[in-house]
Design a protein around this motif. Sequence first.
Motif, PDB file in Angstrom:
ATOM      1  N   PHE A 173     -45.312 -18.997 -93.645  1.00 10.46           N
ATOM      2  CA  PHE A 173     -46.477 -19.600 -93.000  1.00 10.46           C
ATOM      3  C   PHE A 173     -46.977 -18.698 -91.876  1.00 10.46           C
ATOM      4  O   PHE A 173     -46.187 -17.975 -91.267  1.00 10.46           O
ATOM      5  CB  PHE A 173     -46.120 -20.988 -92.469  1.00 10.46           C
ATOM      6  N   PRO A 174     -48.298 -18.726 -91.571  1.00  8.49           N
ATOM      7  CA  PRO A 174     -49.332 -19.552 -92.214  1.00  8.49           C
ATOM      8  C   PRO A 174     -49.651 -19.053 -93.619  1.00  8.49           C
ATOM      9  O   PRO A 174     -49.443 -17.880 -93.936  1.00  8.49           O
ATOM     10  CB  PRO A 174     -50.526 -19.390 -91.288  1.00  8.49           C
ATOM     11  N   CYS A 175     -50.177 -19.952 -94.435  1.00  9.10           N
ATOM     12  CA  CYS A 175     -50.590 -19.592 -95.781  1.00  9.10           C
ATOM     13  C   CYS A 175     -51.899 -20.315 -96.098  1.00  9.10           C
ATOM     14  O   CYS A 175     -52.384 -21.133 -95.318  1.00  9.10           O
ATOM     15  CB  CYS A 175     -49.514 -19.926 -96.808  1.00  9.10           C
ATOM     16  N   VAL A 176     -52.454 -20.001 -97.246  1.00  8.40           N
ATOM     17  CA  VAL A 176     -53.740 -20.554 -97.664  1.00  8.40           C
ATOM     18  C   VAL A 176     -53.540 -21.381 -98.924  1.00  8.40           C
ATOM     19  O   VAL A 176     -52.850 -20.946 -99.858  1.00  8.40           O
ATOM     20  CB  VAL A 176     -54.769 -19.434 -97.932  1.00  8.40           C
ATOM     21  N   VAL A 177     -54.128 -22.556 -98.959  1.00  6.23           N
ATOM     22  CA  VAL A 177     -54.120 -23.379-100.162  1.00  6.23           C
ATOM     23  C   VAL A 177     -55.555 -23.517-100.650  1.00  6.23           C
ATOM     24  O   VAL A 177     -56.481 -23.681 -99.847  1.00  6.23           O
ATOM     25  CB  VAL A 177     -53.471 -24.762 -99.897  1.00  6.23           C
TER      26      VAL A 177
END
Length: 398
Positions: free
Chosen positions: A143-147
């Motif tokens: 994290f952070p990540c993108v969904v």
Amino acid sequence: MRLYLLALNPTDSVTDGFLPAAAKLGLDVTVLTDSVEDHRRAYAGREFRPELVECEVRDFRAVISTVSQLAAPDAVFSNSDHLQTQTALAAEYFGLPAKGWKAALRAKDKGLLRRHLALTGLDEVRSAELAPGADPAGLDLVFPCVVKPREGVASEDVSLVADAAELARRCAEIRARRAGATLVVEEFLAGELHTLETLGDGHTRHVLGGFRTRLSPPPDFIEEVLTYVPAHPQDVTAQVLAQLDALGVGLGACHTEFVVQPDGRARLIEVNYRAIGDQCDLMLAKILDIPLFELVLRAHLGERLPADLGLRTDRRARNQAVLADRAGTLTAAPGPYDSEADGITLSYRPARAVGETHEHYRTNRDYLGVVWAIGPSQQEADEAVAGFVAANRWEITP
């Protein structure tokens, strides 16, 4: 010559770009669409009105069956994100110039794009797919990540998430709106967002420059402002083109989004295997002073592009969205506007009609309109856009 144009909504790219270009080329145009009445209203009163045929354009089998019952095609084309694979398969079926359907599918399917580039060794983005109902808790992510939806467009339901709890909440929210959608969760690629615009005939590829994109503050990814860049650094462009080659991108227009990271790597965000939208394609044609839409159609008719397009590089431009900041009814807004004076070309097009009521989406669907300007310098283009925005008002009543 007969052109079959596959479309969902009657976008500006079609009504103001490709249809006038087809008329200049003397083409007979049949629009295949599952929303005939929307297209009929959009073309009412226009000098060039295509034949409209109802068709389930998301199904390549329906497209092939429909075309086979009509006049023989000379080209099958679409500028829709959602219809590139279907168009490629239909064009190939009829023995016409066609994008590789595998390349079209790789560009549309964000999970497939990541896996394919990883297999080539050009770039590996930590990424995973979530089938409908699957629990994101078991994913091996940093994290952070993108969904985002695996086959989404226009920043819709794309979000930066800080931890596992936020990821679970965002997945639940997206699934409530998109029942049955597969999601992609991937590492966040930090860096300023850029685009590369290309045009090819399957043999020769031209780089048309690109844009720097200003995004909204996180966690959303709304494209707020695009400024034209005649050329990115040569090594950056080479990296992006190598990845497009690996994906199989060649015929027609392609709009590629990427970031450049501190180590100099150009990393793809997504590949849109069609011309850039939101008025940027119309603006690009004027910046470069080329018949862009005609050139795209000529490529799909099997014609070779000129070795030198004669692109102008002495102009700068700004494309800016006017965004809704709340839900409600649009009760005041300017209408379409065009002007040319003192070396400045300025244009505004509404994206939402006065009287329409909408939620606050936190995506590009919050666009109330788009204003763009072209001038001899970036400052002059920026000032023209700022002047138009300051001189007009957009009001939303809750």
